[in-house]
Each structure stands twice: as C-alpha cells, then as structure tokens.
Design an enzyme around this catalytic site. Structure first.
Site, PDB file in Angstrom:
ATOM      1  N   SER A  52       0.793  -1.234   0.000  1.00 41.80           N
ATOM      2  CA  SER A  52       0.000   0.000   0.000  1.00 41.80           C
ATOM      3  C   SER A  52       0.822   1.278   0.000  1.00 41.80           C
ATOM      4  CB  SER A  52      -0.946   0.009   1.202  1.00 41.80           C
ATOM      5  OG  SER A  52      -2.018  -0.882   1.001  1.00 41.80           O
ATOM      6  N   LYS A  55       0.311   3.514  -2.894  1.00 42.12           N
ATOM      7  CA  LYS A  55      -0.786   4.479  -2.953  1.00 42.12           C
ATOM      8  C   LYS A  55      -0.286   5.928  -2.959  1.00 42.12           C
ATOM      9  CE  LYS A  55      -4.455   1.667  -0.769  1.00 42.12           C
ATOM     10  NZ  LYS A  55      -3.836   0.362  -0.564  1.00 42.12           N
ATOM     11  N   SER A 112      -6.462   3.513   4.168  1.00 42.80           N
ATOM     12  CA  SER A 112      -5.732   2.712   3.176  1.00 42.80           C
ATOM     13  C   SER A 112      -6.689   1.945   2.271  1.00 42.80           C
ATOM     14  CB  SER A 112      -4.770   1.730   3.871  1.00 42.80           C
ATOM     15  OG  SER A 112      -3.805   1.254   2.951  1.00 42.80           O
TER      16      SER A 112
END
EC number: 3.4.16.4
Length: 379
Positions: A52, A55, A112
């Site tokens: 993540s 991102k 997230s």
C-alpha cells in the site's frame, strides 16, 4: 524540482557507511530532509513489491490534478462495481454512490482503502489500467527509474514494483510540493458510512513528532512504512520495507527516527545572497565575480564531528565575461566525516561586463607571455 530532490538525484549522495545503523529491513533509506543528507541506505535501488505504500503515487497524481485546478475537493466520483468489490483494506464505499474527492483522500490516506484508490483511478483516467499507464509515464518524468505500476493500490502483482529511493521521491513531494494536503497524513481516524477506522501508521500515536505517511503490507512485501517526523524545524524521512511483523515495523521505525534525530546535527552553513567567495574572470571589466549559493546551505553531520565539516568552492575558471547576475558558476561542496558530500550550486552575485579593448589586449599579451614562458621551460 525541490532542493531535496536535487540532492537525492546527485551521484554525490552515495551510501553512508553500513555500520552507521543495522536494520532488519529488506530495503531502507533515511534522509535529513532539511539538508538533503542521506543518513542511511540499504538496497535503495532494489525493485520490491511496495504494497500500500504504492498508494503514494495515486495520491501524487490526485494532488497534481487538484493543484492544477482540473479537480476540486468537492467534486464527486461514482463508485463502480469493481471498486466496491475490492478486497483488502477498504473504505467501504457502495456501488452506485458518488463520493467526494475530499472523502476519498481520507479513505486512501487514513483507511488505506483499496476501493477508494480504484474510484480515484477510474474517475481520473476512465479505468484503473489506463490510470496505471499514466502512473508509469509520470513516474518516468519524476525520475523514478525503479518503479513500474500495474494498479492504483499496490495489490500484489509480479510486475508491480518500487524502490526505496523512488518512494522517497514521493515522500518529498507529499511534504514539499503538496503542503496544503500533507496534513491529512497526520489524521488518526476517519469515519465513513458509520464505520470508523484508525490510521495504521504506528508513529502517529507516539511522541516522536511524526506526521506521516503510509504503511504497507502483503505476504510478498512484508511490512513496510514510509514515515516522516519534524522536531525543532528539522525533518527526517525514511522508508523501510520487508519486515516480518507489524510489531517489528513499529519498533524499527521508532529506532530509526530516534537514531537520526539523536546522532546527527544540522547546521546552516550559508544563506542565499551571502558572498562566500570569488571566481576569476577572463577579459572582464572586473577581475573577479562574487559568488553566492543558489539557496541556503544546510548541512548535517554526526554530533561528534560537527566542527570537522569543510566547505570547498569548485569551478572551472577563469570564467569568460560577460557574466550575468544569477549565472551558474560552480558549486559549494560541504564535506562531513562519515557522510557523503552535498553540493549546492553557486551563482554570480553581480554582473561582470566584457572588458574594453585595453582589457582584451592586456589579456592577450598575458596569454602570449605565459605561452612563451612555458615554451622556454620545455627547451
């Protein structure tokens, strides 16, 4: 390009001694963002699954759209069935509803949310695949040579890779290029549709000055974190990845920050506009041109070696006139024991016009005399 990115890109910033800090992370990078000094590197250019932390690239492109005016925080994007069905961490948006960019950003940063990332990707590019192509193109423009994106979320894919150095470029952009949005990273919770979730960044709950950025975890990537903290005006940023548990990630992040703030000191060496030296001028109205740094010069060194820092002016001269104020002349190099040197551009602090006929004739005569002396020495 920010001063930090310029420092990060230069070959002068090589790895600091490995003995400086022993980390269990598969890859790591620690930067004093105030000075641009690299305090620690471990496999910084090894492409690895970013989970993540990827991102940050999706956020970077969204922030660019907001900053340019192509997008507004109050604008809404529709939630597709694909976004609604996303697994992993989620914001819990529902298919068919429309969600504001303001809320989607918090869904990505605080929660997230993979679903929120897909909504942003589809809204900005039409499809997640098209958005990934745009991510790759933009990454190349930013100098992120070790990254390749397949999706907007960091969802596991053998072709989806990033390096610690590339992640650090994004950290710098979050802090310095998008200061109006960076405070979102410090928010500890966000509620959407009755579901309240806490920020997964463990440093936000400790008294360390931390105010960002993004965690990541998949089986292939292990546990990772891009983090940043500021104390007394000094900002430290780091990237760690490949740790074996959530607890080890938290402990390693705290150790790194504590070490960086405790073991190193940052000093201002010179200010923009301050005359730090002169360069010889060839056939100019003045024999020399004053030099000043292009920006404030801030250097980092271990506490025990702060008095051992050296500054060196480097240029290829003499500099041929005419010279305009602001012309790049050379570099001011700061050397500190145990750390790579950091270079700052030196510019002309004043203009120097080309000399008149007498100046040029005098220079020609001096050149002839030097050539004759050199010839006599060889006979």
């Amino acid at each position: 390009m920010t001063r930090f990115l310029a420092a990060l890109a230069t070959v002068l910033l090589a790895a600091a001694p490995a003995s400086a800090f022993d980390t269990a992370a598969r890859a790591a990078m620690v930067i004093d963002m105030t000075s641009g000094a690299v305090l620690l590197e471990k496999n910084p250019d090894m492409p690895l699954p970013p989970a993540s932390m990827s991102k940050l690239m999706t956020l970077d492109m969204t922030f660019e759209a907001l900053q340019s005016g192509r997008l507004s925080l109050d604008e809404t994007f529709p939630v597709s069935e694909k976004a609604w069905k996303m697994g992993g961490s989620r914001m819990f948006v529902r298919a068919g509803e429309r969600v504001s960019i303001r809320d989607l950003l918090r869904g990505v940063i605080v929660q997230s949310g993979n679903d929120a990332c897909v909504v942003l990707a589809e809204g900005l590019a039409g499809s997640e695949a098209a958005f990934a192509e745009k991510m790759n193109a933009r990454a190349a423009e930013l100098g992120m040579t070790g990254s390749h994106f397949v999706n907007a979320t960091g969802w596991p894919d053998p072709e989806h890779r990033m390096t610690a150095r590339d992640l650090m470029i994004l950290v710098d952009r979050m802090v310095n290029v998008f200061p109006e949005y960076y405070p979102i990273f410090a928010e500890t919770e966000f509620e959407w549709d009755g579901v309240k979730q806490s920020n997964r960044n463990p440093l936000l709950y400790l008294d360390l000055g931390a105010d960002g950025l993004k965690t990541g975890h998949t089986e292939a990537a292990g546990y990772g974190l891009t983090g940043s903290a500021i104390r007394d005006g000094r900002r430290i940023a780091f990237v760690i990845t490949g740790l074996d548990s959530m607890n080890s990630r938290s402990q390693e992040a705290e150790r790194l920050l504590t070490w960086a703030f405790r073991e190193f000191r940052t000093e201002q060496i010179a200010t923009a506009g301050q005359i730090v030296g002169e360069a010889e001028v060839w056939v100019g109205e003045d024999a020399t041109v004053p030099l000043t740094p292009e920006h404030d010069v801030i250097a980092t060194a271990p506490w025990s070696d702060i008095d051992k820092m050296k500054t060196i002016i480097r240029y290829d001269g003499p500099i041929a006139a005419p010279i305009a104020a602001g012309d790049r002349i050379g570099d001011l190099v700061v050397e500190a024991p145990g750390l790579p040197p950091v270079s700052t551009p030196l510019i002309a602090a004043a203009a120097v016009a080309k000399g008149g006929l007498a100046t040029r004739v005098g220079a020609a005569i001096r050149t002839l005399l030097r050539d004759e002396d050199a010839l006599l020495l060889t006979e």
